[in-house]
Design a protein around this motif. Sequence first.
Motif, PDB file in Angstrom:
ATOM      1  N   MET A  83       0.815  -1.196  -0.038  1.00  0.00           N
ATOM      2  CA  MET A  83       0.051   0.128  -0.038  1.00  0.00           C
ATOM      3  C   MET A  83       0.762   1.076  -0.062  1.00  0.00           C
ATOM      4  O   MET A  83       1.770   1.411   0.955  1.00  0.00           O
ATOM      5  N   ASN A  84       0.684   2.195  -0.920  1.00  0.00           N
ATOM      6  CA  ASN A  84       1.552   3.259  -0.895  1.00  0.00           C
ATOM      7  C   ASN A  84       0.889   4.384   0.014  1.00  0.00           C
ATOM      8  O   ASN A  84      -0.187   4.369   0.368  1.00  0.00           O
ATOM      9  N   ASN A  85       1.742   5.601  -0.164  1.00  0.00           N
ATOM     10  CA  ASN A  85       1.349   6.470   0.852  1.00  0.00           C
ATOM     11  C   ASN A  85      -0.042   7.183   0.652  1.00  0.00           C
ATOM     12  O   ASN A  85      -0.930   7.431   1.463  1.00  0.00           O
ATOM     13  N   VAL A 111      -1.809   2.900  17.341  1.00  0.00           N
ATOM     14  CA  VAL A 111      -1.677   1.318  17.435  1.00  0.00           C
ATOM     15  C   VAL A 111      -2.580   0.726  16.069  1.00  0.00           C
ATOM     16  O   VAL A 111      -2.140  -0.329  15.672  1.00  0.00           O
ATOM     17  N   GLU A 112      -3.726   0.992  16.346  1.00  0.00           N
ATOM     18  CA  GLU A 112      -4.934   0.448  15.493  1.00  0.00           C
ATOM     19  C   GLU A 112      -4.556   0.696  13.949  1.00  0.00           C
ATOM     20  O   GLU A 112      -4.543  -0.377  13.319  1.00  0.00           O
ATOM     21  N   VAL A 143       2.233  -1.474   9.120  1.00  0.00           N
ATOM     22  CA  VAL A 143       3.455  -0.513   8.902  1.00  0.00           C
ATOM     23  C   VAL A 143       3.827  -0.055  10.275  1.00  0.00           C
ATOM     24  O   VAL A 143       3.178  -0.134  11.212  1.00  0.00           O
ATOM     25  N   SER A 144       4.904   0.555  10.489  1.00  0.00           N
ATOM     26  CA  SER A 144       5.796   1.026  11.642  1.00  0.00           C
ATOM     27  C   SER A 144       4.993   2.082  12.111  1.00  0.00           C
ATOM     28  O   SER A 144       4.262   2.941  11.328  1.00  0.00           O
ATOM     29  N   SER A 145       4.958   2.570  13.625  1.00  0.00           N
ATOM     30  CA  SER A 145       4.318   3.690  14.012  1.00  0.00           C
ATOM     31  C   SER A 145       4.963   4.974  13.586  1.00  0.00           C
ATOM     32  O   SER A 145       4.494   6.048  13.464  1.00  0.00           O
ATOM     33  N   ASP A 185       2.482   9.976   8.548  1.00  0.00           N
ATOM     34  CA  ASP A 185       1.257   9.981   7.436  1.00  0.00           C
ATOM     35  C   ASP A 185       0.259  11.109   8.436  1.00  0.00           C
ATOM     36  O   ASP A 185      -0.556  11.997   7.544  1.00  0.00           O
ATOM     37  N   LEU A 186       0.146  10.890   9.556  1.00  0.00           N
ATOM     38  CA  LEU A 186      -0.642  11.731  10.329  1.00  0.00           C
ATOM     39  C   LEU A 186      -0.204  13.274  10.226  1.00  0.00           C
ATOM     40  O   LEU A 186      -1.137  14.141  10.247  1.00  0.00           O
ATOM     41  N   GLN A 187       1.049  13.466  10.428  1.00  0.00           N
ATOM     42  CA  GLN A 187       1.583  14.755  10.195  1.00  0.00           C
ATOM     43  C   GLN A 187       1.324  15.526   9.029  1.00  0.00           C
ATOM     44  O   GLN A 187       0.768  16.691   8.849  1.00  0.00           O
TER      45      GLN A 187
END
Length: 253
Positions: A1-3, A23-24, A31-33, A39-41
Amino acid sequence: MNNVERHQHIIKEVNLKGHVSVVELCETLGVSSVTIRKDLQFLEDSGLVYRTHGGVTKQNPYQTDRSVIEKEKIHEDEKRIIAKAAANFVTTNDSIIIGSGTTTQFFAREILPQGHLTVVTSALNVTLELLKYINVEVIQLGGPVRHTSSSVTGQYAIHILNQFFCSKLFLGVDGIDLDYGISTTSAQEALLNQKMIDVAHEVIILADSSKFGRKSFGKIADFSNIDVIISDDIPPAFQELFDSLGIKTIVCK
């Protein structure tokens, strides 16, 4: 799965659930945290989500101050059903404290006093709602009046509360956060609310579901000081925490 695919998945989950933990997302996307946090940033910088402690939400978690006139028109149906449920806690010949806010104003409208009812309040709008009852003794706290909440704050009001002890406190809040506890937009109002908690046997929080996952400038208290929470909906993570602390919850539909 890409960005791009990950970002689309995150937005979909947040829109569906309201809040998703790091975590979910790690478990779901494999993928890693570190990757998830990047991604969230990116999504937050794009104005699509808001990051919170340990996760992400679709609504701004930082509640700002708004006028009581504006707030009264928001979530009216939810506030009305919460108020009706809260009114059942008022007993014959009771003595209660009512904090400020539009939800507590809705609550005051729903009270049908039995016998003699004593109400201590900081809120001018609450006082006006209860003046129609001859069997309700209203003790209006004094001090500087906040225009945005139509209520008083300050040391004079806190000092007056030292003279009372009431069976219940009905308190509206601006934010309920898993780590921060309950809060309000005013530091002075938070101090007054803390004193109200000290002089009440039972603390009952009236909060519509939009208040969960949010925090405001003035912290009122940790959850250990709360006995009952009445809302139209409680997110699962909060319900689990409240159950573990023995806090009674009432969800009104």
